[in-house]
Scaffold this active site. Structure first.
Site, PDB file in Angstrom:
ATOM      1  N   GLN A 164       0.942  -1.224   0.141  1.00 58.95           N
ATOM      2  CA  GLN A 164       0.063  -0.042   0.036  1.00 58.95           C
ATOM      3  C   GLN A 164       0.968   1.229   0.075  1.00 58.95           C
ATOM      4  O   GLN A 164       0.367   2.248  -0.132  1.00 58.95           O
ATOM      5  CB  GLN A 164      -1.005   0.166   0.962  1.00 58.95           C
ATOM      6  CG  GLN A 164      -2.038  -1.115   1.105  1.00 58.95           C
ATOM      7  CD  GLN A 164      -3.074  -1.083   2.395  1.00 58.95           C
ATOM      8  OE1 GLN A 164      -3.099  -2.151   3.239  1.00 58.95           O
ATOM      9  NE2 GLN A 164      -3.497  -0.069   2.745  1.00 58.95           N
ATOM     10  N   ARG A 175      -9.240  -0.323   7.400  1.00 62.88           N
ATOM     11  CA  ARG A 175     -10.126   0.587   6.609  1.00 62.88           C
ATOM     12  C   ARG A 175     -10.493   1.676   7.736  1.00 62.88           C
ATOM     13  O   ARG A 175     -11.599   2.064   7.956  1.00 62.88           O
ATOM     14  CB  ARG A 175     -11.493  -0.070   6.199  1.00 62.88           C
ATOM     15  CG  ARG A 175     -12.156   0.895   5.072  1.00 62.88           C
ATOM     16  CD  ARG A 175     -13.210   0.069   4.427  1.00 62.88           C
ATOM     17  NE  ARG A 175     -13.728   0.634   3.320  1.00 62.88           N
ATOM     18  CZ  ARG A 175     -14.217   0.271   2.292  1.00 62.88           C
ATOM     19  NH1 ARG A 175     -14.152  -1.384   2.008  1.00 62.88           N
ATOM     20  NH2 ARG A 175     -14.638   0.951   1.180  1.00 62.88           N
ATOM     21  N   CYS A 176      -9.363   2.110   8.271  1.00 63.57           N
ATOM     22  CA  CYS A 176      -9.615   3.124   9.045  1.00 63.57           C
ATOM     23  C   CYS A 176      -8.075   4.124   9.303  1.00 63.57           C
ATOM     24  O   CYS A 176      -7.157   3.610   8.959  1.00 63.57           O
ATOM     25  CB  CYS A 176      -9.562   2.361  10.589  1.00 63.57           C
ATOM     26  SG  CYS A 176      -9.170   2.947  12.052  1.00 63.57           S
ATOM     27  N   GLU A 230     -12.902   5.034   4.144  1.00 55.80           N
ATOM     28  CA  GLU A 230     -12.967   4.209   5.414  1.00 55.80           C
ATOM     29  C   GLU A 230     -14.322   4.604   6.195  1.00 55.80           C
ATOM     30  O   GLU A 230     -14.811   3.864   7.029  1.00 55.80           O
ATOM     31  CB  GLU A 230     -11.827   4.635   6.164  1.00 55.80           C
ATOM     32  CG  GLU A 230     -11.849   6.050   6.936  1.00 55.80           C
ATOM     33  CD  GLU A 230     -10.613   6.129   7.627  1.00 55.80           C
ATOM     34  OE1 GLU A 230      -9.529   5.855   7.042  1.00 55.80           O
ATOM     35  OE2 GLU A 230     -10.293   6.582   8.553  1.00 55.80           O
TER      36      GLU A 230
END
Ligand code: CDP
Length: 806
Positions: free
Chosen positions: A237, A384-385, A760
């Site tokens: 990522q 996802r945060c 997110e």
């Protein structure tokens, strides 16, 4: 310019720019099986690596015998900690300032920890060879419960740092303690609680889960001995950060390392960190001189790389009798597993947990977090945060419901009463953030109206009475939440990863014929960047987005960036894109002025061209200007038309949303049916409404998974119980509810195009919404808080405890 200029609408439509539902260009290859993932990359002579893993959660390694494995035809080498030690690579630094064993050194600290790395000519041979490596263990007492980590007689886990009483984030209180992090005004908060008319206190746990992307973590390392160059393809990522870390660790100069992140099948935070598999593949390639591939299987992914959450939050709210919050106090016990490998900016050992005051105007707050070690896999990634934001949102949204219940107030009304008001923005929170913009009342009201909230409450009341009369075995729950997010890390004064400031970048180059290539420091894992960055450029530069190629993930060509996680792409690289485009536009204006023989001040921008003010027939399109940039620039001007921007955001962006969930609970089976889910998101200026909707659908589906069933669970011996999709709940289309989405638009005042992140948000807001709905169903029976996940078995148990099966 003799021909009639198409209408403004026609020209704008042709651009497929910001605000349009442009179809995802990347899907053309994804839907035809033409994506190019790490496992699709095949090099001549490629070897395969696989791990020998520990069956025990805590044990001393007495001996490792690799001879039988090495004797198997096709096995090239077997690496153990003893081989890595001389290279000083048996431990590697984590993003959180700790070190993590690459291959277990003398002892293992969690089940499935990496013990040896087998390299073979074939993946199946590697797997067979693993069975032939003989490891003798002496089992040690296992520590699973974080509440027991700091007991005086708790087993000592990290012998490697047992005497180090100063950690990366200050003093350690115990050999299993990692850090204490405190924010807010403790004294003022204590006073607020002393004077409070009403208080609540609850242990709210956000259980251990895993991002579980469809594509597991993997890499392919290829070291060229002649050139002294290393190329690594990986599911990264943040490819540039990987390049820098690999250079620092290996001492290979950074320009001789090429990191390529090809297509990625989902990341969700799982692919930010550096894992033993990467280090071992690189070492193996350097040692063998051949390319070495490592691909995690599902069990390995779920049990060894990066858990998320595992926050145990003792939460207190102080309020007046008429329902105004006066103080918030939170203590978190954070279970970090065996190594502190949390993915947080260096300064923030609990990430942005201090957004825990949420959408509410708390005059004072105090929060303290204690991180501890246990015999579980390491991680603490932001699934996802943005760095523990989702834990914070869950904490405050559950606690607000519990307080509303104690006050006998409706949870929506209680929230409305305590919202930060529109005129208070930019708002300074009690825990130190500056919220950029928001209009919470409007968003909440829109949702309440859309679902017919009042009628739903009436229906619920009637059902409760029917339940009490024994006419139904079903309970109805209504979950209400309002979240505030903090995304777009980050101002470099606040945020860095291993010393690298968290800016991001975009480089745009217009070719002579007016088409464009743009390269960015972020890396899509499915979010649709190839589509949306093109839309920003199309609107800014007046070139149709179909003529714009977006490229990410190759560190040789992309400008340096910190990567994609925590919904930072739009807030940071999206901003960089607009800024770079505007640099180009300024040059283009001078070229146009030269071509039209007017002063640049006499020109104005018109969708896809500069035209002369007061004489709109005289104009030059961006395509004409591009040609001129390479062929007849004004005297003294360099030819070419390109720009780069490294954007250091002045602040984060603060998207928000109001969600409502309606569910029906069968008390005899424990089954929860989601009847309705309505999600309103405000992410400021919207680039692609269709992609946003897709992001919301995906995030809500993950939130549904987390709230309703996912858990990485351990037994008391530290055996991981949920390491496959048979036990770890992944919602399919069969279980997934129908989503209704909505929006308001409150632009960010400091972002060049007013956009905030969104990726997110649905995960952050969705989890508390499901949980509040389930909790709401049981409220009238005296229940205050039910821990997640809310699967049928656990809900049945709740009903049993409440005596509903008698
Ligand atoms: O960093 P990440 O890509 O995960 O998150 P994001 O910046 O929230 O973007 C997710 C996707 O939504 C991207 O394709 C964005 O371009 C799109 N998006 C949008 O269209 N409008 C916004 N205001 C925010 C995101």
């Amino acid at each position: 310019n003799d021909m009639a200029i198409p209408s403004a609408n026609e020209r704008a439509e042709k651009l497929q720019g910001m605000g349009c539902k442009r179809k995802r260009v990347e899907d053309i290859r994804f839907t035809q099986g033409r994506g190019n993932y790490v496992d699709d990359v095949k090099l001549p002579g490629m070897l395969f690596g696989d791990f020998v893993r520990s069956p025990f959660a805590h044990a001393r390694i007495k001996s490792i015998d690799t001879s039988r494995a090495k004797a198997l035809p096709g096995v090239v080498a077997v690496l153990t900690a003893a081989d890595l030690k001389p290279l000083n690579l048996h431990y590697m630094p984590t993003l959180a300032g700790d070190v993590q064993a690459v291959l277990a050194d003398e002892k293992v600290l969690f089940q499935n920890q990496e013990v040896a790395f087998v390299i073979a000519t074939d993946r199946y041979i590697a797997a067979d060879a693993i069975e032939l490596v003989q490891v003798e263990y002496d089992q040690l007492p296992v520590l699973v419960d974080p509440f027991k980590s700091m007991d005086p007689d708790a087993p000592l886990l990290r012998e490697d740092i047992k005497d180090k009483m100063d950690g990366a984030h200050g003093p350690r209180k115990h050999y299993n303690h990692i850090f204490t992090w405190e924010v807010g005004d403790q004294t003022a908060t204590d006073v607020a609680f002393e004077n409070a008319e009403v208080t609540i206190k609850e242990l709210i746990t956000y259980h251990r889960v895993h991002p579980s992307p469809l594509e597991t973590c993997q890499c392919l390392a290829s070291f060229d001995k002649i050139k002294g160059e290393l190329t690594v393809w990986g599911t990264f990522q943040a490819p540039h950060v990987v390049r820098t870390v690999v250079s620092l660790l290996s001492k290979i100069p950074e320009h001789k390392i090429h990191v390529i992140a090809p297509d990625i099948g989902g990341g969700f935070g799982n692919k930010v960190g550096v894992y033993p598999g990467y280090v071992c593949s690189i070492v193996a390639s350097i040692v063998t001189g051949l390319p070495v591939k490592w691909v995690e299987d599902r069990v390995e992914n779920l049990s060894s790389t990066s858990f998320a959450r595992d926050y145990h939050m003792t939460t207190e709210i102080a309020a007046t009798k008429d329902g105004r919050v006066t103080g918030l106090r939170v203590h978190v016990l954070a279970d970090h597993g065996a190594f502190d490998a949390c993915a947080d900016p260096m300064k923030w050992p609990a990430g942005f947990f201090n957004i825990v005051t949420g959408s509410y105007d708390f005059p004072v707050a105090h929060c303290a977090v204690d991180g501890v070690y246990t015999n579980k896999a390491s991680g603490g990634v932001a699934y996802r945060c943005s760095f523990r934001v989702t834990e914070a949102a869950y904490c405050i949204e559950r606690a607000m419901d519990i307080m509303a219940q104690k006050l006998g107030m409706d949870p929506a009304e209680f929230r409305m009463r305590n919202f930060i008001k529109r005129e208070q923005f930019p708002y300074h929170s009690a825990l130190g953030w500056e919220y950029d913009s928001g209009d919470y009342h409007t968003a909440m009201q829109k949702v309440l109206d859309a679902v017919g909230y009042k009628q739903l409450r009436e229906e619920q009341k009637a059902k409760q009475e029917a339940f009490r009369r024994g006419e139904t075995r079903e309970l109805m729950g209504i979950g209400v939440i309002h979240f505030t997010e903090i995304v777009g890390a980050g101002p470099s004064r606040n945020c860095d990863i291993l010393g690298i400031a968290m800016f991001d970048s975009a480089e745009i180059r217009i070719h002579p014929t007016g088409s464009i290539i743009a390269r960015l420091g972020t890396k899509s894992q499915g979010q649709g960047h190839e589509t949306t960055y093109g839309q920003i450029i199309a609107t800014e530069l007046g070139i149709p987005s179909e003529l714009i190629t977006i490229e990410e993930g190759n560190t040789d060509t992309a400008p340096y960036g910190l990567g994609t996680y925590g919904s930072r792409s739009t807030p940071v690289s999206g901003a960089a894109t607009a800024v770079a485009a505007r640099k180009i536009k300024a040059k283009a204006q001078m070229i146009a002025a030269h071509l039209l023989e007017v002063h640049d001040d006499d020109l104005e921008w018109d969708i896809d061209r500069f035209r002369v003010k007061g004489n709109p027939e005289r104009s030059k399109t961006m395509t004409e200007i591009a040609w001129a940039a390479y062929n007849s620039p004004p005297p003294g001007m360099e030819p070419g038309l390109e720009a780069v921007s490294y954007y250091d955001p002045p602040n984060m962006t603060y998207p928000f949303g109001a969600y409502i969930c309606v569910c029906d609970v069968d008390v005899d089976t424990g089954e929860v049916k989601i009847r309705r889910f309505y999600a309103l998101d405000d992410c400021g200026t919207r680039i692609n409404p269709m992609i946003i909707e897709g992001q919301i659908h995906g995030g809500l589906t993950e939130a549904f998974g987390i709230a309703m069933g996912q858990e990485i669970a351990y037994d008391e011996d530290g055996n991981v119980l949920t390491a496959s999709f048979q036990d770890y709940f992944i919602p399919t289309s069969v279980e997934t509810p129908h989503w209704e989405t909505d929006w308001t638009t409150t632009p960010s005042p400091h972002h060049p195009i007013g956009a905030k992140g969104v990726g997110e948000s649905p995960n952050v807001g969705g989890v508390p919404c499901f949980s509040n709905a389930v909790n709401d169903a049981f409220k009238f029976l005296g229940s205050t808080h039910i821990q997640m996940p809310h699967d049928a078995w656990r809900i049945w148990t709740v009903a049993e405890k409440l005596g509903l099966h008698a």
